[in-house]
Every structure is written in structure tokens, then in C-alpha cells.
Design a protein around this motif. Structure first.
Motif, PDB file in Angstrom:
ATOM      1  N   VAL A  87      17.263  -8.958  50.690  1.00  0.00           N
ATOM      2  CA  VAL A  87      16.078  -8.306  50.152  1.00  0.00           C
ATOM      3  C   VAL A  87      16.426  -6.874  49.769  1.00  0.00           C
ATOM      4  CG1 VAL A  87      13.671  -7.659  50.547  1.00  0.00           C
ATOM      5  CG2 VAL A  87      14.613  -9.694  51.665  1.00  0.00           C
ATOM      6  N   ARG A  88      16.027  -6.505  48.546  1.00  0.00           N
ATOM      7  CA  ARG A  88      16.117  -5.120  48.107  1.00  0.00           C
ATOM      8  C   ARG A  88      14.692  -4.614  47.932  1.00  0.00           C
ATOM      9  NH1 ARG A  88      20.722  -6.282  43.499  1.00  0.00           N
ATOM     10  NH2 ARG A  88      22.338  -7.041  44.936  1.00  0.00           N
ATOM     11  N   ALA A  89      14.352  -3.591  48.679  1.00  0.00           N
ATOM     12  CA  ALA A  89      12.978  -3.114  48.731  1.00  0.00           C
ATOM     13  C   ALA A  89      12.875  -1.746  48.077  1.00  0.00           C
ATOM     14  CB  ALA A  89      12.506  -3.027  50.179  1.00  0.00           C
ATOM     15  N   ALA A 120      13.512   0.559  41.019  1.00  0.00           N
ATOM     16  CA  ALA A 120      13.701  -0.860  40.717  1.00  0.00           C
ATOM     17  C   ALA A 120      14.989  -1.075  39.937  1.00  0.00           C
ATOM     18  CB  ALA A 120      12.500  -1.390  39.941  1.00  0.00           C
ATOM     19  N   ALA A 121      15.307  -0.144  39.035  1.00  0.00           N
ATOM     20  CA  ALA A 121      16.526  -0.282  38.236  1.00  0.00           C
ATOM     21  C   ALA A 121      17.760  -0.295  39.129  1.00  0.00           C
ATOM     22  CB  ALA A 121      16.617   0.861  37.232  1.00  0.00           C
ATOM     23  N   GLU A 122      17.733   0.483  40.201  1.00  0.00           N
ATOM     24  CA  GLU A 122      18.863   0.520  41.133  1.00  0.00           C
ATOM     25  C   GLU A 122      19.060  -0.809  41.844  1.00  0.00           C
ATOM     26  OE1 GLU A 122      20.023   2.792  45.337  1.00  0.00           O
ATOM     27  OE2 GLU A 122      18.387   3.560  44.078  1.00  0.00           O
ATOM     28  N   GLY A 123      17.965  -1.490  42.147  1.00  0.00           N
ATOM     29  CA  GLY A 123      18.063  -2.730  42.909  1.00  0.00           C
ATOM     30  C   GLY A 123      18.179  -3.982  42.072  1.00  0.00           C
ATOM     31  N   LEU A 124      18.106  -3.847  40.750  1.00  0.00           N
ATOM     32  CA  LEU A 124      18.051  -5.027  39.889  1.00  0.00           C
ATOM     33  C   LEU A 124      19.381  -5.763  39.698  1.00  0.00           C
ATOM     34  CD1 LEU A 124      16.040  -6.665  38.224  1.00  0.00           C
ATOM     35  CD2 LEU A 124      16.584  -5.204  36.262  1.00  0.00           C
ATOM     36  N   PRO A 125      20.521  -5.081  39.517  1.00  0.00           N
ATOM     37  CA  PRO A 125      21.764  -5.817  39.242  1.00  0.00           C
ATOM     38  C   PRO A 125      22.100  -6.835  40.328  1.00  0.00           C
ATOM     39  CG  PRO A 125      22.052  -3.493  38.778  1.00  0.00           C
ATOM     40  CD  PRO A 125      20.721  -3.620  39.461  1.00  0.00           C
ATOM     41  N   GLY A 126      22.288  -8.080  39.912  1.00  0.00           N
ATOM     42  CA  GLY A 126      22.624  -9.146  40.849  1.00  0.00           C
ATOM     43  C   GLY A 126      21.437  -9.818  41.500  1.00  0.00           C
ATOM     44  N   ALA A 127      20.229  -9.311  41.256  1.00  0.00           N
ATOM     45  CA  ALA A 127      19.040  -9.944  41.836  1.00  0.00           C
ATOM     46  C   ALA A 127      18.731 -11.249  41.107  1.00  0.00           C
ATOM     47  CB  ALA A 127      17.845  -9.005  41.759  1.00  0.00           C
ATOM     48  N   SER A 128      18.251 -12.231  41.849  1.00  0.00           N
ATOM     49  CA  SER A 128      17.900 -13.510  41.252  1.00  0.00           C
ATOM     50  C   SER A 128      16.399 -13.648  41.000  1.00  0.00           C
ATOM     51  CB  SER A 128      18.381 -14.660  42.137  1.00  0.00           C
ATOM     52  OG  SER A 128      17.958 -14.472  43.475  1.00  0.00           O
ATOM     53  N   ALA A 129      15.587 -12.839  41.697  1.00  0.00           N
ATOM     54  CA  ALA A 129      14.138 -12.903  41.527  1.00  0.00           C
ATOM     55  C   ALA A 129      13.553 -11.523  41.772  1.00  0.00           C
ATOM     56  CB  ALA A 129      13.511 -13.921  42.473  1.00  0.00           C
ATOM     57  N   VAL A 130      12.394 -11.261  41.155  1.00  0.00           N
ATOM     58  CA  VAL A 130      11.732  -9.972  41.295  1.00  0.00           C
ATOM     59  C   VAL A 130      10.245 -10.194  41.561  1.00  0.00           C
ATOM     60  CG1 VAL A 130      11.204  -7.753  40.212  1.00  0.00           C
ATOM     61  CG2 VAL A 130      13.367  -8.906  39.687  1.00  0.00           C
ATOM     62  N   PHE A 131       9.724  -9.459  42.548  1.00  0.00           N
ATOM     63  CA  PHE A 131       8.280  -9.407  42.789  1.00  0.00           C
ATOM     64  C   PHE A 131       7.753  -8.173  42.074  1.00  0.00           C
ATOM     65  CE2 PHE A 131       4.618  -7.935  45.349  1.00  0.00           C
ATOM     66  CZ  PHE A 131       3.788  -9.044  45.197  1.00  0.00           C
ATOM     67  N   LEU A 132       6.829  -8.393  41.138  1.00  0.00           N
ATOM     68  CA  LEU A 132       6.350  -7.330  40.259  1.00  0.00           C
ATOM     69  C   LEU A 132       5.004  -6.794  40.730  1.00  0.00           C
ATOM     70  CD1 LEU A 132       7.095  -9.006  36.800  1.00  0.00           C
ATOM     71  CD2 LEU A 132       8.404  -7.154  37.863  1.00  0.00           C
ATOM     72  N   ASN A 133       4.973  -5.518  41.117  1.00  0.00           N
ATOM     73  CA  ASN A 133       3.740  -4.822  41.463  1.00  0.00           C
ATOM     74  C   ASN A 133       3.499  -3.780  40.374  1.00  0.00           C
ATOM     75  OD1 ASN A 133       2.016  -2.688  42.521  1.00  0.00           O
ATOM     76  ND2 ASN A 133       2.209  -3.671  44.518  1.00  0.00           N
ATOM     77  N   SER A 134       2.511  -4.004  39.526  1.00  0.00           N
ATOM     78  CA  SER A 134       2.329  -3.160  38.346  1.00  0.00           C
ATOM     79  C   SER A 134       1.953  -1.735  38.709  1.00  0.00           C
ATOM     80  CB  SER A 134       1.274  -3.769  37.416  1.00  0.00           C
ATOM     81  OG  SER A 134       0.002  -3.814  38.041  1.00  0.00           O
ATOM     82  N   ARG A 135       1.182  -1.549  39.772  1.00  0.00           N
ATOM     83  CA  ARG A 135       0.794  -0.185  40.146  1.00  0.00           C
ATOM     84  C   ARG A 135       2.012   0.607  40.600  1.00  0.00           C
ATOM     85  NH1 ARG A 135      -4.056   1.095  44.361  1.00  0.00           N
ATOM     86  NH2 ARG A 135      -4.998  -0.523  43.059  1.00  0.00           N
ATOM     87  N   ALA A 136       2.866  -0.035  41.365  1.00  0.00           N
ATOM     88  CA  ALA A 136       4.063   0.647  41.855  1.00  0.00           C
ATOM     89  C   ALA A 136       5.024   0.968  40.718  1.00  0.00           C
ATOM     90  CB  ALA A 136       4.760  -0.215  42.904  1.00  0.00           C
ATOM     91  N   LEU A 137       5.101   0.089  39.728  1.00  0.00           N
ATOM     92  CA  LEU A 137       6.055   0.277  38.637  1.00  0.00           C
ATOM     93  C   LEU A 137       5.560   1.236  37.559  1.00  0.00           C
ATOM     94  CD1 LEU A 137       7.298  -3.392  38.342  1.00  0.00           C
ATOM     95  CD2 LEU A 137       8.739  -1.403  38.827  1.00  0.00           C
ATOM     96  N   GLY A 138       4.271   1.289  37.339  1.00  0.00           N
ATOM     97  CA  GLY A 138       3.747   2.190  36.323  1.00  0.00           C
ATOM     98  C   GLY A 138       4.364   1.913  34.962  1.00  0.00           C
TER      99      GLY A 138
END
Length: 279
Positions: free
Chosen positions: A28-30, A50-68
Motif C-alpha cells: 500500500v502506498r498512502a 500521488a505522482a510519487e506513489g504511482l510508478p509500479g502501482a497496479s490500482a488507484v483509489f481516487l478521492n477527488s477532494r484530496a486530489l483537487g
């Protein structure tokens, strides 16, 4: 799913989701603005973006408020990085006019996050929860701490509040199995309750005789603004509630179907946060 990126990882849904995924044994990358002090379970990698944790991830949980503003670029990059599944946190009223979506005026982009996931070309699941139980803590706890009456609009308006960690449990199922792929899932608590009934249940949990006092919408609007909410949020909240005055809120039972156990009740959710109503 071997490596899962969770955005909004310290929120009411994200934090229990991180815990549940870690317990399932996946990497898990949080994402959190304070990775050094987030206090995640052992083995969870806290990342600042999120960009830092994305490489190599197989799935993403998307929270729109957190991502802006990073929401759409992240979805585009996720496909490029080889992500295979997106699970979007949307809302039960995502198709309603924006003027009846109060959470929109606090940063949620429920319609957009769902549509981005659907259009991504990846496997997708959209979770559409109704009102979170923790919303009532934010709105009503100060009044309950100060007295025995909760003041608000439309005593007979109803909701079917969902316990936040039930949303997290369904999100974990969406990320860890293929059972929910391609679905927009409306998630509610097990029962529709009026504002009067909700306050009475809080009173029963606290062993106090609490009541709901209906007041005009204009006064409710003034109170929300006084608490720091935007006028647009106040108007949308009032409009959202008004639609349920003569029609009980939807109850879907999807939580029970998906998890194989009953959804937690409003009383159980209040009991878990009892201290917040009293301190």
C-alpha cells in the motif's frame, strides 16, 4: 492487485481502507501531506504526492477532494504508468444538479471522478455512498455538547447514513477482487431515518433526552455560514434535504450484498464516536 495507491489516505474513508488493504497483505502506498507523522500500519509506504506513489502501482483509489486539480492528470498518467484499475469515490447524488450536491462546495468532484474512471480505458469501479455518519458529528456535535436540542431544517427529511468504514470495506473489495468491476454502486446504511429519528438515536446512545427542533431554512443558512461553510454549501444542503421531506431516502442494501454482513447501523456508528458528542 499487488500495489495499491490510496489518495486521501488520512480521511474518514482512506485511513480505514489503508488499514484493511495492509491487513490483506498487499503493498500500500498512502498519499498524505505529512508522510512522516501519518501513523499508518507497519509496511505501508507514506508518500507526499500521488505522482510519487504511482510508478509500479497496479490500482488507484481516487478521492477527488484530496486530489483537487491533480485528479485528471493523475488518471491520464495512471494509464501511461501501467495501472490496470481505478476505484473512484463518487456519491449517491452524482447525477443530480450541482445545486443539490453540498459536498461539491467542499471540494468533491463526484461526477467528474466517476466519468474519468469510466472513460479511462482501465478496469473501473465507482462507489456512490450516501451521507457519511461522520457528517452528523461535524454538524450536530457542538449543539449536543451545548444542550439537548439540535436545530436544523426539515424535521421529516430523511437520510440513510452510512458508516464510513463500511465504504472503506467495499472499496477494499473493489480493489482486491474482480467482483465489482464495471459497476456504479449506490451505498447506504440499512435504514432511512428522519432528522427527528436520528437525533433521538443519538440521545439513546448517549443516554440523554435529545430532540430535533425544526427552524426556517434562512436561519440554517446563517448558522452554516457562521460556522465557516460557504453560502453555496448551505443552499445545496438545504435543497438536498428538501427533496426527501415527502419521500423516504433510498436504501440499497448493497453493503450487505457485497460484504456478506449487515451494514452498520446509525446507532453503532454514533457509539463508535461517542466521545466526539460529549467532549
Amino acid at each position: 492487485m499487488n500495489t495499491i495507491l490510496v489518495t486521501g489516505a488520512t480521511g474518514n474513508v482512506g485511513r480505514p481502507l489503508v488499514t484493511q488493504l495492509a491487513a490483506a497483505g498487499v503493498e500500500v502506498r498512502a498519499v498524505t501531506r505529512q508522510p512522516d507523522t501519518a501513523g499508518f500500519p507497519s509496511g505501508v509506504k507514506a508518500v507526499g504526492t500521488a505522482a510519487e506513489g504511482l510508478p509500479g502501482a497496479s490500482a488507484v483509489f481516487l478521492n477527488s477532494r484530496a486530489l483537487g486539480d491533480e485528479l485528471e492528470p493523475l488518471v491520464v498518467r495512471a494509464r501511461r504508468e501501467g495501472v490496470t484499475r481505478l476505484v473512484a469515490l463518487s456519491a449517491i447524488n452524482a447525477d443530480d444538479d450541482f445545486s443539490r450536491q453540498p459536498s461539491r462546495f467542499r471540494g468533491d468532484r463526484n461526477k467528474e471522478v466517476e466519468q474519468l474512471a469510466v472513460d479511462s480505458g482501465l478496469e473501473w469501479v465507482s462507489l456512490r455512498p450516501t451521507v457519511f455518519i461522520t457528517n452528523f458529528i461535524n454538524m450536530w456535535a457542538p449543539q449536543i455538547q451545548a444542550g439537548d436540542l439540535v436545530y436544523g431544517p426539515f424535521a421529516s427529511a430523511s437520510t440513510a447514513p452510512i458508516v464510513d468504514r463500511d465504504i472503506s470495506a467495499v472499496a477494499a473489495k473493489a480493489l482486491l477482487t474482480d467482483e465489482l468491476v464495471g459497476r456504479k454502486i449506490p451505498l447506504t446504511g440499512p435504514q432511512a431515518l428522519t432528522n427527528t429519528e436520528l437525533v433521538e438515536i443519538i440521545g439513546a446512545v448517549l443516554s440523554r433526552p435529545l430532540g430535533f427542533q425544526e427552524v426556517p431554512a434562512d436561519l440554517v443558512r446563517q448558522r452554516f455560514v457562521g460556522l465557516g461553510f460557504s453560502p453555496e454549501f448551505a443552499d445545496a444542503y438545504i435543497a438536498f434535504l428538501e427533496t426527501t421531506v415527502s419521500k423516504p431516502a433510498l436504501v440499497t442494501h448493497e453493503v450487505e450484498k457485497i460484504l456478506g454482513r449487515p451494514a452498520e447501523t446509525f446507532a453503532e456508528g454514533v457509539a463508535a464516536h461517542r466521545a466526539l458528542f460529549t467532549n
